[in-house]
Design an enzyme around this catalytic site. Structure first.
Site, PDB file in Angstrom:
ATOM      1  N   CYS A   1       0.512   1.617  -5.931  1.00 47.74           N
ATOM      2  CA  CYS A   1      -0.394   2.424  -6.750  1.00 47.74           C
ATOM      3  C   CYS A   1       0.230   3.779  -7.097  1.00 47.74           C
ATOM      4  O   CYS A   1       1.067   4.297  -6.367  1.00 47.74           O
ATOM      5  CB  CYS A   1      -1.712   2.638  -6.024  1.00 47.74           C
ATOM      6  SG  CYS A   1      -2.675   1.133  -5.803  1.00 47.74           S
TER       7      CYS A   1
ATOM      8  N   HIS B   1       0.832  -1.200   0.000  1.00 46.66           N
ATOM      9  CA  HIS B   1       0.000   0.000   0.000  1.00 46.66           C
ATOM     10  C   HIS B   1       0.872   1.258   0.000  1.00 46.66           C
ATOM     11  O   HIS B   1       1.964   1.273   0.563  1.00 46.66           O
ATOM     12  CB  HIS B   1      -0.916   0.026   1.218  1.00 46.66           C
ATOM     13  CG  HIS B   1      -2.101  -0.875   1.103  1.00 46.66           C
ATOM     14  ND1 HIS B   1      -3.105  -0.661   0.184  1.00 46.66           N
ATOM     15  CD2 HIS B   1      -2.453  -2.001   1.787  1.00 46.66           C
ATOM     16  CE1 HIS B   1      -4.030  -1.602   0.311  1.00 46.66           C
ATOM     17  NE2 HIS B   1      -3.654  -2.434   1.271  1.00 46.66           N
TER      18      HIS B   1
ATOM     19  N   ARG C   1       0.472   2.085 -11.921  1.00 45.79           N
ATOM     20  CA  ARG C   1       1.327   1.395 -10.965  1.00 45.79           C
ATOM     21  C   ARG C   1       2.738   2.000 -11.022  1.00 45.79           C
ATOM     22  O   ARG C   1       3.285   2.223 -12.104  1.00 45.79           O
ATOM     23  CB  ARG C   1       1.419  -0.099 -11.283  1.00 45.79           C
ATOM     24  CG  ARG C   1       0.085  -0.825 -11.215  1.00 45.79           C
ATOM     25  CD  ARG C   1      -0.414  -0.986  -9.800  1.00 45.79           C
ATOM     26  NE  ARG C   1      -1.663  -1.745  -9.767  1.00 45.79           N
ATOM     27  CZ  ARG C   1      -2.862  -1.206  -9.809  1.00 45.79           C
ATOM     28  NH1 ARG C   1      -2.993   0.118  -9.916  1.00 45.79           N
ATOM     29  NH2 ARG C   1      -3.945  -1.961  -9.768  1.00 45.79           N
TER      30      ARG C   1
END
Length: 233
Positions: free
Chosen positions: A209, A141, A218
């Site tokens: 991300c 994340h 990405r």
């Protein structure tokens, strides 16, 4: 008898003020709810990941101690230690990136499903294990759940990425960065970006991300193994 024009205007103004007041109160309430939700995403999810990381890092420490006990017997038989199979959700290795700070350390979880990535960075099942020929691929994340990959865009060519597994410490060297579309899956190939080539080296690929607070693209960081330090007995 006709209603005076002034009275009509006054009543209309009262209604408008009431509507505006209600709308304002609703907007304030919605704003407070949104702020609380954002606070949860930034701090509440991080608290969950922090608790999970304590458990995972403790698991890694125990497994490293057990591996050290077995190392002597393995050495006497002149065999390489077997790399144990890691179950989904289990701790695989410890990830350190010195250029992001001395305290940067995350236990890498086996698996990249939603529940896995809530616990920490996740290893793509089916890609190479740490130090093996091929591509060791890790996703994490960038904004929630402790945001372990929030700053990987700061990595420069030549920076170290250290992966401490039970059997050895592997140090990879950052080679490049890239921004790709979500469907460009060749980045997780055994040779990153070259799915038709058989690997002869050990690679690492970090994915997150891009941009922040979006999953439109990405961000990829690539590296290659430069050093292996076997665990001492």
């Amino acid at each position: 008898m006709a209603i005076p024009r002034v009275r009509i205007i006054a009543e209309y103004s009262d209604r408008v003020r009431a509507i505006l007041r209600t709308a304002g109160e609703l907007s304030i309430t919605a704003g407070v709810i949104m702020m609380l939700f954002c606070a949860y995403l930034l701090w509440g999810t991080s608290a969950y990941t922090a608790r999970q990381q304590l458990l995972l890092q403790q698991q890694l420490a125990e497994e490293a101690a057990e591996a050290a006990k077995k190392a002597q017997d393995v050495a006497e038989r002149d065999k390489k230690p077997e790399i144990p199979k890691i179950e989904l959700g289990g701790a695989l290795a410890l990830l350190r990136i010195p250029s992001l700070g001395r305290d940067y350390r995350y236990a890498v979880v086996e698996g990249v499903d939603t529940e896995h990535l809530k616990r920490g960075p996740g290893h793509y099942p089916g890609t190479a294990m740490p130090g093996q020929l091929g591509n060791f691929v890790v996703s994490g994340h960038r904004t929630t759940y402790s945001a372990p990959f929030n700053r990987i865009d700061e990595l420069q060519r030549g920076d170290d990425i250290v992966v401490e597994a039970a059997e050895a410490r592997y140090t990879y060297r950052v080679t490049s960065q890239d921004i790709v579309q979500p469907d460009e899956t060749e980045v997780v190939a055994p040779v990153p970006g070259k799915p038709d080539i058989t690997p002869t080296r050990s690679f690492i690929t970090l994915l997150t991300c891009h941009p922040e607070y979006s999953a439109a693209q990405r961000l990829i960081v690539y590296g290659v193994l430069r050093e292996t330090q076997e665990r001492k007995v």
